[in-house]
Design an enzyme around this catalytic site. Structure first.
Site, mmCIF file in Angstrom:
data_model
loop_
_atom_site.group_PDB
_atom_site.id
_atom_site.type_symbol
_atom_site.label_atom_id
_atom_site.label_comp_id
_atom_site.label_asym_id
_atom_site.label_seq_id
_atom_site.Cartn_x
_atom_site.Cartn_y
_atom_site.Cartn_z
ATOM 1 N N TYR A 56 0.966 -1.117 -0.086
ATOM 2 C CA TYR A 56 0.114 0.032 0.182
ATOM 3 C C TYR A 56 0.964 1.191 0.062
ATOM 4 C CZ TYR A 56 -3.584 -3.119 1.200
ATOM 5 O OH TYR A 56 -4.474 -4.496 1.566
ATOM 6 N N HIS A 124 0.061 -11.900 0.930
ATOM 7 C CA HIS A 124 -0.999 -11.107 0.101
ATOM 8 C C HIS A 124 -1.747 -11.774 -0.687
ATOM 9 C CE1 HIS A 124 -1.837 -6.678 0.007
ATOM 10 N NE2 HIS A 124 -2.785 -7.299 -0.177
ATOM 11 N N SER A 203 -12.498 -5.425 2.069
ATOM 12 C CA SER A 203 -13.709 -4.699 1.185
ATOM 13 C C SER A 203 -15.267 -4.881 1.810
ATOM 14 C CB SER A 203 -13.435 -4.910 -0.199
ATOM 15 O OG SER A 203 -12.258 -4.603 -0.701
ATOM 16 N N PRO A 204 -15.406 -4.917 2.883
ATOM 17 C CA PRO A 204 -16.938 -5.351 3.423
ATOM 18 C C PRO A 204 -17.897 -4.242 2.835
ATOM 19 C CG PRO A 204 -15.549 -4.199 5.230
ATOM 20 C CD PRO A 204 -14.540 -4.385 4.033
ATOM 21 N N LEU A 205 -17.594 -2.980 2.572
ATOM 22 C CA LEU A 205 -18.499 -2.079 2.023
ATOM 23 C C LEU A 205 -18.345 -2.161 0.461
ATOM 24 C CD1 LEU A 205 -17.317 0.648 4.499
ATOM 25 C CD2 LEU A 205 -19.229 -1.045 4.577
ATOM 26 N N GLY A 206 -17.869 -3.238 -0.088
ATOM 27 C CA GLY A 206 -17.776 -3.370 -1.413
ATOM 28 C C GLY A 206 -17.114 -1.951 -2.192
ATOM 29 N N PHE A 209 -19.077 1.024 -2.439
ATOM 30 C CA PHE A 209 -20.394 1.113 -3.281
ATOM 31 C C PHE A 209 -21.411 0.768 -2.550
ATOM 32 C CE2 PHE A 209 -23.357 -0.782 -6.207
ATOM 33 C CZ PHE A 209 -23.432 0.483 -7.263
HETATM 34 N N1 LIG Z 1 -6.104 -8.586 1.402
HETATM 35 C C1 LIG Z 1 -6.325 -8.068 0.209
HETATM 36 O O1 LIG Z 1 -6.016 -8.352 -1.006
HETATM 37 C C2 LIG Z 1 -7.279 -6.589 0.408
HETATM 38 C C3 LIG Z 1 -7.856 -5.885 -0.838
HETATM 39 C C4 LIG Z 1 -8.686 -4.712 -0.407
HETATM 40 C C5 LIG Z 1 -8.657 -4.255 0.648
HETATM 41 N N2 LIG Z 1 -7.853 -4.982 1.604
HETATM 42 C C6 LIG Z 1 -8.017 -4.464 3.133
HETATM 43 O O2 LIG Z 1 -9.439 -4.184 3.413
HETATM 44 C C7 LIG Z 1 -9.609 -2.872 3.941
HETATM 45 C C8 LIG Z 1 -11.093 -2.364 3.463
HETATM 46 O O3 LIG Z 1 -11.189 -2.620 2.059
HETATM 47 P P1 LIG Z 1 -11.480 -1.271 1.146
HETATM 48 O O4 LIG Z 1 -10.894 -0.136 1.664
HETATM 49 O O5 LIG Z 1 -10.838 -1.953 -0.134
HETATM 50 O O6 LIG Z 1 -12.922 -1.222 1.016
HETATM 51 P P2 LIG Z 1 -14.501 -0.955 1.728
HETATM 52 O O7 LIG Z 1 -13.982 -1.134 3.038
HETATM 53 O O8 LIG Z 1 -15.389 -1.989 1.527
HETATM 54 O O9 LIG Z 1 -14.701 0.588 1.536
HETATM 55 C C9 LIG Z 1 -13.876 1.645 1.546
HETATM 56 C C10 LIG Z 1 -14.305 2.592 0.776
HETATM 57 O O10 LIG Z 1 -15.693 3.152 1.204
HETATM 58 C C11 LIG Z 1 -15.568 4.513 1.614
HETATM 59 N N3 LIG Z 1 -16.338 4.378 2.844
HETATM 60 C C12 LIG Z 1 -15.802 3.954 4.297
HETATM 61 N N4 LIG Z 1 -16.911 4.029 5.127
HETATM 62 C C13 LIG Z 1 -17.966 4.785 4.616
HETATM 63 C C14 LIG Z 1 -19.347 5.208 4.869
HETATM 64 N N5 LIG Z 1 -19.537 4.837 6.113
HETATM 65 N N6 LIG Z 1 -19.893 5.734 4.103
HETATM 66 C C15 LIG Z 1 -19.625 6.097 2.745
HETATM 67 N N7 LIG Z 1 -18.405 5.698 2.438
HETATM 68 C C16 LIG Z 1 -17.578 5.204 3.310
HETATM 69 C C17 LIG Z 1 -14.141 4.949 1.883
HETATM 70 O O11 LIG Z 1 -13.944 6.345 1.515
HETATM 71 P P3 LIG Z 1 -13.246 7.278 2.601
HETATM 72 O O12 LIG Z 1 -11.794 6.628 3.006
HETATM 73 O O13 LIG Z 1 -13.165 8.454 1.703
HETATM 74 O O14 LIG Z 1 -14.143 7.209 3.857
HETATM 75 C C18 LIG Z 1 -13.497 3.831 0.715
HETATM 76 O O15 LIG Z 1 -13.624 4.422 -0.266
HETATM 77 C C19 LIG Z 1 -8.487 -2.072 3.163
HETATM 78 O O16 LIG Z 1 -8.387 -0.812 3.577
HETATM 79 C C20 LIG Z 1 -7.172 -3.007 3.427
HETATM 80 O O17 LIG Z 1 -6.899 -2.918 4.522
HETATM 81 C C21 LIG Z 1 -7.020 -6.220 1.597
#
Ligand SMILES: NC(=O)c1ccc[n+]([C@@H]2O[C@H](COP(=O)([O-])OP(=O)(O)OC[C@H]3O[C@@H](n4cnc5c(N)ncnc54)[C@H](OP(=O)(O)O)[C@@H]3O)[C@@H](O)[C@H]2O)c1
Length: 325
Positions: A56, A124, A203-206, A209
């Site tokens: 990252y 990873h 990516s629990p919030l998609g 999305f």
């Molecule tokens: N192992 C892997 O291959 C892998 C892959 C992807 C991710 N990850 C890990 O998983 C974590 C979470 O996944 P992710 O960040 O991809 O996706 P996510 O948690 O599904 O969504 C994050 C996105 O949602 C927005 N968001 C968060 N809370 C919100 C809310 N309450 N209302 C509206 N928008 C909101 C964030 O924007 P803002 O930041 O602007 O709030 C960001 O753009 C990552 O940070 C990373 O540590 C691991």
């Protein structure tokens, strides 16, 4: 905040993903002060589980997390990952989980995180050119040396999970899992439960999305990773808006936000699951963390189970090839 066990590792059942603070998403690396405030606010709200990775940034997100956890190191579980960057001379872009690469990677992560141990060190992506037994042999040595405390996998299939676990206990699998990515339900979760391995949905919030806040891809910067994701493209994106609307309708019924409902649904899947929603904003970490207090009814869970399935793969073709299925 309730806690759960991933294997033998105690974590708050909602963690914090820090990736978007320094990589992949619109607005990353722009406000380090707010990012650090977000991490501290999460800790104040009872979050004890923070997620980063060497790739990252690369590197800058581990540095940021290192600065943020400095005075609270013993209170929190720091998880990071290796394997997307090669330190043993493989071509740029190659996966590398060879013992030689891991040895270099771990020293870099420890330094950037400003710590002498990593609580949970994940591979990873599975490296097709290194037997998992070799990778886990090297990781078991790092456990014996006290440099890492627990070992995890990410997007590994059940055969790899079993082979790895035979060498050294796997504490957690981190893979994509959410209302619109249900793949782990088919086989993976059953095997994890059989072996006593925890699950960390990423990516629990998609990718944001499912919160309903992304209504047009125009909202995303040109270099936003989501623009390469089939679910955020063309007709798929338009069709998927319906999924976000369905989540919103249920959230209105629950009296919560869509983000909270997406997280509460994951929490309802078992007490061996700890999602790591990502945000770089204080107000959103407050919103997401409050999902810990939301109980969904059986009917609400059933409705969420039956959302319209997502249109499009969860990654582009190159990304899909890296996922073991
Ligand atoms: N192992 C892997 O291959 C892998 C892959 C992807 C991710 N990850 C890990 O998983 C974590 C979470 O996944 P992710 O960040 O991809 O996706 P996510 O948690 O599904 O969504 C994050 C996105 O949602 C927005 N968001 C968060 N809370 C919100 C809310 N309450 N209302 C509206 N928008 C909101 C964030 O924007 P803002 O930041 O602007 O709030 C960001 O753009 C990552 O940070 C990373 O540590 C691991």
């Amino acid at each position: 905040m309730k806690h759960i066990k991933l294997g033998t590792l105690d974590v708050s059942r909602i963690g914090l993903g820090s990736m978007g603070m320094n990589a992949f998403y619109t607005g990353h690396s722009q406000d380090e002060v707010e990012s650090i405030r977000t991490i501290h606010r999460a800790f104040d709200l009872g979050v004890t589980f923070i997620d980063t990775a060497e790739v990252y940034g690369p590197f800058t997100n581990e540095e940021l997390v290192g600065r943020a956890v400095k005075r609270r190191r013993d209170e929190v579980v720091v998880a990071t990952k290796f394997g997307f960057l090669s330190h043993s001379g493989r071509a740029a872009g190659s996966l590398d989980s060879s013992p030689a690469s891991i040895r270099t990677a771990v020293e870099g992560s420890l330094k950037r995180l400003g710590t002498d141990y990593i609580d949970l060190y994940y591979q990873h992506r599975v490296d097709p050119d290194t037997p998992i037994e070799d990778t886990f042999g090297a990781l078991a040595e790092l456990v014996a040396e006290g440099k890492i405390r627990h070992i995890g996998l990410s997007e590994a299939g059940v055969r790899t999970i079993r082979r790895a676990h035979a060498v050294h206990p796997v504490t957690a699998l981190q893979s994509e899992y959410s209302l619109w990515t249900r793949d782990p339900e088919e086989e993976v979760l059953t095997v994890l439960r059989e072996l006593g391995i925890g699950f960390v949905p990423y990516s629990p919030l998609g990718h944001g999305f499912l919160t309903g806040q992304i209504r047009s891809t125009e909202d995303l910067a040109d270099d936003d990773w989501r623009k390469t994701n089939p679910r955020f493209m063309g007709e798929n994106f338009q069709r998927n808006l319906r999924v976000a609307d369905e989540v919103k309708a249920i959230a209105d019924e629950v009296g919560a936000t869509p983000a909270q409902v997406a997280l509460a649904w994951l929490l309802a899947q078992g007490d061996d699951i700890a999602p790591i929603p990502g945000t770089k904003r204080v107000e959103r970490v407050e919103e997401n963390t409050a999902a810990d207090g939301i109980e969904l009814s059986t009917e609400q869970i059933a409705k969420l189970d039956n959302l319209t399935p997502a249109s499009g793969d969860s990654h582009n073709e190159a990304g899909m090839r890296l996922l073991e299925r």
